[in-house]
Design a protein around this motif. Structure first.
Motif, mmCIF file in Angstrom:
data_model
loop_
_atom_site.group_PDB
_atom_site.id
_atom_site.type_symbol
_atom_site.label_atom_id
_atom_site.label_comp_id
_atom_site.label_asym_id
_atom_site.label_seq_id
_atom_site.Cartn_x
_atom_site.Cartn_y
_atom_site.Cartn_z
ATOM 1 N N UNK A 162 0.855 -1.144 0.082
ATOM 2 C CA UNK A 162 0.085 0.285 0.258
ATOM 3 C C UNK A 162 0.615 1.334 0.408
ATOM 4 N N UNK A 163 1.918 1.298 1.072
ATOM 5 C CA UNK A 163 2.365 2.544 1.082
ATOM 6 C C UNK A 163 3.306 3.185 0.148
ATOM 7 N N UNK A 164 3.816 1.387 -0.435
ATOM 8 C CA UNK A 164 4.657 1.860 -1.720
ATOM 9 C C UNK A 164 4.282 1.913 -2.834
ATOM 10 N N UNK A 165 3.094 1.817 -3.166
ATOM 11 C CA UNK A 165 2.389 1.681 -5.157
ATOM 12 C C UNK A 165 1.372 3.110 -3.933
ATOM 13 N N UNK A 166 1.132 3.422 -3.174
ATOM 14 C CA UNK A 166 0.238 4.956 -3.057
ATOM 15 C C UNK A 166 1.498 6.004 -3.849
ATOM 16 N N UNK A 167 2.558 5.860 -3.395
ATOM 17 C CA UNK A 167 4.146 6.841 -3.628
ATOM 18 C C UNK A 167 4.239 6.995 -5.119
ATOM 19 N N UNK A 168 4.596 5.573 -5.487
ATOM 20 C CA UNK A 168 4.689 4.890 -6.742
ATOM 21 C C UNK A 168 3.564 5.873 -7.774
#
Length: 163
Positions: free
Chosen positions: A59-65
């Motif tokens: 969730x964190x990494x793909x939200x940022x991406x």
């Protein structure tokens, strides 16, 4: 006297570039949205601590991406999708209806492996695609190490769940 109008070759190259950008942004965008939604489900429903932690990282990494994709796509004549594909929707609905437990954990991790194999392939292709502009190629190159790490981590967790 020479004019500063684009030649037909330049126009064709520009059209190819826009088409390549549109295709990459659409695939990366829909995949990113689906990863976040599936990650939220995984964080909620996973019973294994490693699966739950992995889902939160997704969730964190793909939200940022996803946010970075919106930024690098600005002014390129392409729109980042705001919804998932029907395939992603069907997968998410399956996970929503599935009971929490070991089977959910295994199914979720298997889906993450499949999705991240496709993501890595998409981003590797984009990183080397001369038809894409430099900003999109650079975005793909920056995202690749994280996507590869997600794939490796998903495979490791899945093998522990299967064992």
């Amino acid at each position: 006297m020479a004019q500063d109008t684009p030649t037909s070759a330049q126009s064709a190259t520009s059209a190819q570039s826009t088409a390549a950008a549109k295709e990459f942004v659409e695939h990366a965008g829909t995949s990113g949205l689906a990863e976040v939604e599936m990650g939220e489900l995984g964080a909620k429903k996973a019973t294994n601590g490693q699966v739950k932690a992995f889902a939160k990282r997704i969730v964190a990494d793909h939200t940022k991406a996803n946010q970075e994709l919106v930024t690098v796509s600005k002014g390129k004549g392409v729109q980042v999708p705001s919804s998932r594909t029907s395939t992603h929707k069907a997968t998410i609905e399956k996970f929503q209806q599935q009971e929490a437990g070991k089977e959910f954990d295994r199914d979720y991790m298997q889906q993450m492996i499949e999705d991240h194999k496709a993501d890595v392939e998409l981003f590797e292709t984009a990183a080397d695609d001369e038809k894409l502009d430099l900003d999109l190629r650079s975005f793909a190159k920056r995202a690749l190490p994280t996507l590869r790490d997600h794939l490796k981590q998903a495979q490791t967790i899945q093998s522990k769940l299967a064992g």
